[in-house]
Design an enzyme around this catalytic site. Structure first.
Site, PDB file in Angstrom:
ATOM      1  N   ARG A   1      -4.995   9.838   0.933  1.00 21.49           N
ATOM      2  CA  ARG A   1      -3.988  10.061  -0.204  1.00 21.49           C
ATOM      3  C   ARG A   1      -3.982  11.400  -0.815  1.00 21.49           C
ATOM      4  O   ARG A   1      -5.360  11.538  -0.940  1.00 21.49           O
ATOM      5  CB  ARG A   1      -4.099   8.798  -1.307  1.00 21.49           C
ATOM      6  CG  ARG A   1      -3.774   7.525  -0.869  1.00 21.49           C
ATOM      7  CD  ARG A   1      -3.956   6.465  -1.823  1.00 21.49           C
ATOM      8  NE  ARG A   1      -3.726   5.038  -1.370  1.00 21.49           N
ATOM      9  CZ  ARG A   1      -4.792   4.185  -1.000  1.00 21.49           C
ATOM     10  NH1 ARG A   1      -5.904   4.766  -0.583  1.00 21.49           N
ATOM     11  NH2 ARG A   1      -4.547   2.950  -0.306  1.00 21.49           N
TER      12      ARG A   1
ATOM     13  N   LYS B   1      -8.363   3.434  -3.538  1.00 12.71           N
ATOM     14  CA  LYS B   1      -7.813   2.431  -4.599  1.00 12.71           C
ATOM     15  C   LYS B   1      -8.812   1.244  -4.808  1.00 12.71           C
ATOM     16  O   LYS B   1      -9.640   0.686  -3.819  1.00 12.71           O
ATOM     17  CB  LYS B   1      -6.656   1.805  -4.403  1.00 12.71           C
ATOM     18  CG  LYS B   1      -5.634   2.948  -4.364  1.00 12.71           C
ATOM     19  CD  LYS B   1      -4.064   2.054  -4.065  1.00 12.71           C
ATOM     20  CE  LYS B   1      -3.026   3.181  -4.453  1.00 12.71           C
ATOM     21  NZ  LYS B   1      -1.553   2.545  -4.311  1.00 12.71           N
TER      22      LYS B   1
ATOM     23  N   HIS C   1       2.504  12.624   0.525  1.00 11.62           N
ATOM     24  CA  HIS C   1       2.185  11.482   0.947  1.00 11.62           C
ATOM     25  C   HIS C   1       2.962  11.163   2.530  1.00 11.62           C
ATOM     26  O   HIS C   1       2.610  10.161   3.195  1.00 11.62           O
ATOM     27  CB  HIS C   1       2.887  10.356  -0.150  1.00 11.62           C
ATOM     28  CG  HIS C   1       2.193   9.007  -0.098  1.00 11.62           C
ATOM     29  ND1 HIS C   1       0.967   8.684  -0.412  1.00 11.62           N
ATOM     30  CD2 HIS C   1       2.581   7.831   0.631  1.00 11.62           C
ATOM     31  CE1 HIS C   1       0.533   7.444  -0.122  1.00 11.62           C
ATOM     32  NE2 HIS C   1       1.528   6.853   0.167  1.00 11.62           N
TER      33      HIS C   1
ATOM     34  N   ARG D   1       0.653  11.089   5.273  1.00  9.23           N
ATOM     35  CA  ARG D   1      -0.173   9.828   5.456  1.00  9.23           C
ATOM     36  C   ARG D   1       0.732   8.792   6.216  1.00  9.23           C
ATOM     37  O   ARG D   1       0.348   8.120   7.063  1.00  9.23           O
ATOM     38  CB  ARG D   1      -0.210   9.270   4.059  1.00  9.23           C
ATOM     39  CG  ARG D   1      -0.956   8.044   4.032  1.00  9.23           C
ATOM     40  CD  ARG D   1      -1.157   7.530   2.519  1.00  9.23           C
ATOM     41  NE  ARG D   1      -1.731   6.236   2.419  1.00  9.23           N
ATOM     42  CZ  ARG D   1      -3.036   5.779   2.696  1.00  9.23           C
ATOM     43  NH1 ARG D   1      -3.945   6.506   3.022  1.00  9.23           N
ATOM     44  NH2 ARG D   1      -3.417   4.638   2.367  1.00  9.23           N
TER      45      ARG D   1
ATOM     46  N   HIS E   1      -6.198   0.340   3.552  1.00 12.17           N
ATOM     47  CA  HIS E   1      -5.201  -0.989   3.128  1.00 12.17           C
ATOM     48  C   HIS E   1      -6.074  -1.998   3.185  1.00 12.17           C
ATOM     49  O   HIS E   1      -6.802  -2.269   3.989  1.00 12.17           O
ATOM     50  CB  HIS E   1      -4.303  -0.933   4.204  1.00 12.17           C
ATOM     51  CG  HIS E   1      -3.231   0.048   4.088  1.00 12.17           C
ATOM     52  ND1 HIS E   1      -2.013   0.153   4.924  1.00 12.17           N
ATOM     53  CD2 HIS E   1      -2.768   0.922   3.145  1.00 12.17           C
ATOM     54  CE1 HIS E   1      -1.396   1.241   4.612  1.00 12.17           C
ATOM     55  NE2 HIS E   1      -1.841   1.439   3.622  1.00 12.17           N
TER      56      HIS E   1
ATOM     57  N   TYR F   1       4.745   0.323   9.325  1.00 11.33           N
ATOM     58  CA  TYR F   1       4.733   1.328  10.109  1.00 11.33           C
ATOM     59  C   TYR F   1       5.165   1.114  11.485  1.00 11.33           C
ATOM     60  O   TYR F   1       5.504   1.900  12.283  1.00 11.33           O
ATOM     61  CB  TYR F   1       3.174   2.225  10.440  1.00 11.33           C
ATOM     62  CG  TYR F   1       3.023   2.718   8.968  1.00 11.33           C
ATOM     63  CD1 TYR F   1       3.436   4.006   8.526  1.00 11.33           C
ATOM     64  CD2 TYR F   1       1.943   2.398   8.256  1.00 11.33           C
ATOM     65  CE1 TYR F   1       3.391   4.607   7.249  1.00 11.33           C
ATOM     66  CE2 TYR F   1       1.427   2.915   6.948  1.00 11.33           C
ATOM     67  CZ  TYR F   1       2.218   4.060   6.478  1.00 11.33           C
ATOM     68  OH  TYR F   1       1.881   4.457   5.379  1.00 11.33           O
TER      69      TYR F   1
END
Length: 308
Positions: free
Chosen positions: A154, A178, A247, A250, A273, A282
């Site tokens: 990110r 995150k 982004h 990514r 993730h 995806y």
């Protein structure tokens, strides 16, 4: 009303120092909860189901579904905290129907040929640089874009990298994602390593003064917005009509790896993730892979028709 504001302030402090949430999450919580406080101004029952229900209805009138979902999640977490601290007789979200239909938007990707054009344009600008300042900017911009595409990180993760997070000898990058989750990505391409090595050598003094790996012209931490503007600038100079964001590198990283038959669980870990369901979006994007399957592996290819 003051009671609500006090509870919000206490909750934000709890999230910052006890849960150690990142600054962007704290900012979102503060905006969402203050918005609820403003909605409740002049009305009673701000801790009740009716007020929350009316607020959620007002959100749907003003915002897109993704934003509404985030604001509901912020409010729900706040009331769950109050419930845990036994400051509520009943959580207003109990027996409150907050479900709604949300369009599934596929992530926007950059075609492989456009990424090649983008990078070729950057390297060409570097070779034609007419001043030391232009050369330094090109060296930094190449390092940023190469790292975005090489790792799928990110933009916030890239801008937060410290010099100690990057080991160019082994090619390992330590990424803080995150939820304060760490992951290590290894760079396997020597041209990317070379671009990062040249950047580090060129900006060594600036990096030491700033404390972050990527710096701006004022020797301060490179911002997300600066990278967005830089990518938009170079895309236009390369003649790419598609609007490109950081982004999207990514998204392209994940999609192109899927097209190379990389297992989705490896991609999940590389992207950081928590859930495989987040990564699975995806699988719906890879049109090139779909075409390859239907062209070469469809059972219709095994049929031979007598067209007499």
């Amino acid at each position: 009303m003051n009671i609500l504001n006090n509870h919000i302030a206490e909750y934000i402090e709890y999230c910052e120092y006890r849960k150690r949430l990142d600054s962007k999450t704290l900012k979102a919580y503060r905006i969402d909860l203050n918005q609820y406080a403003a909605f409740c101004a002049g009305r009673s029952g701000c801790f009740g189901r009716a007020a929350v229900d009316d607020f959620i209805t007002s959100l749907h009138r003003k915002f897109k579904p993704k934003t509404v979902r985030r604001k509901i999640a912020s409010l729900k977490a706040f009331f769950r905290h109050l419930e845990y601290r036994e400051l509520l007789a009943e959580n207003p979200f109990v027996r409150l129907d907050i479900r709604f239909r949300e369009a599934k938007l596929l992530p926007k990707t950059i075609p492989f040929h456009s990424i090649r054009t983008f990078l070729s344009g950057l390297y060409a600008q570097k070779s034609r640089a007419e001043s030391g300042y232009q050369l330094r900017c090109c060296i930094r911009d190449i390092a940023v874009v190469e790292l975005l595409f090489a790792t799928g990180m990110r933009i916030s993760e890239l801008c937060s990298l410290k010099p100690s997070d990057i080991d160019l000898e082994s090619g390992n990058i330590l990424i803080y994602g995150k939820g304060a989750k760490e992951r290590i990505i290894q760079i396997g391409n020597q041209e990317v390593i070379a671009a990062l090595t040249l950047y580090r050598e060129t900006f060594r003094n600036d990096i030491e003064a700033c404390g972050y790996f990527f710096v701006n012209r004022l020797r301060r931490k490179l911002s997300d917005q600066s990278v967005r503007l830089m990518i938009d600038h170079h895309a236009k100079r390369s003649g790419i009509s598609q609007h490109i964001t950081p982004h999207m590198f990514r998204h392209s990283f994940a999609t192109l790896l899927l097209e190379q038959d990389v297992d989705i669980r490896y991609i999940q870990r590389m992207l950081g993730h928590s859930s495989i369901s987040t990564t699975e979006i995806y699988t719906h994007v890879s049109s090139a892979k779909q075409k390859d399957i239907l062209t070469n592996k469809h059972p219709r290819n095994l049929m031979e028709m007598d067209k007499g």
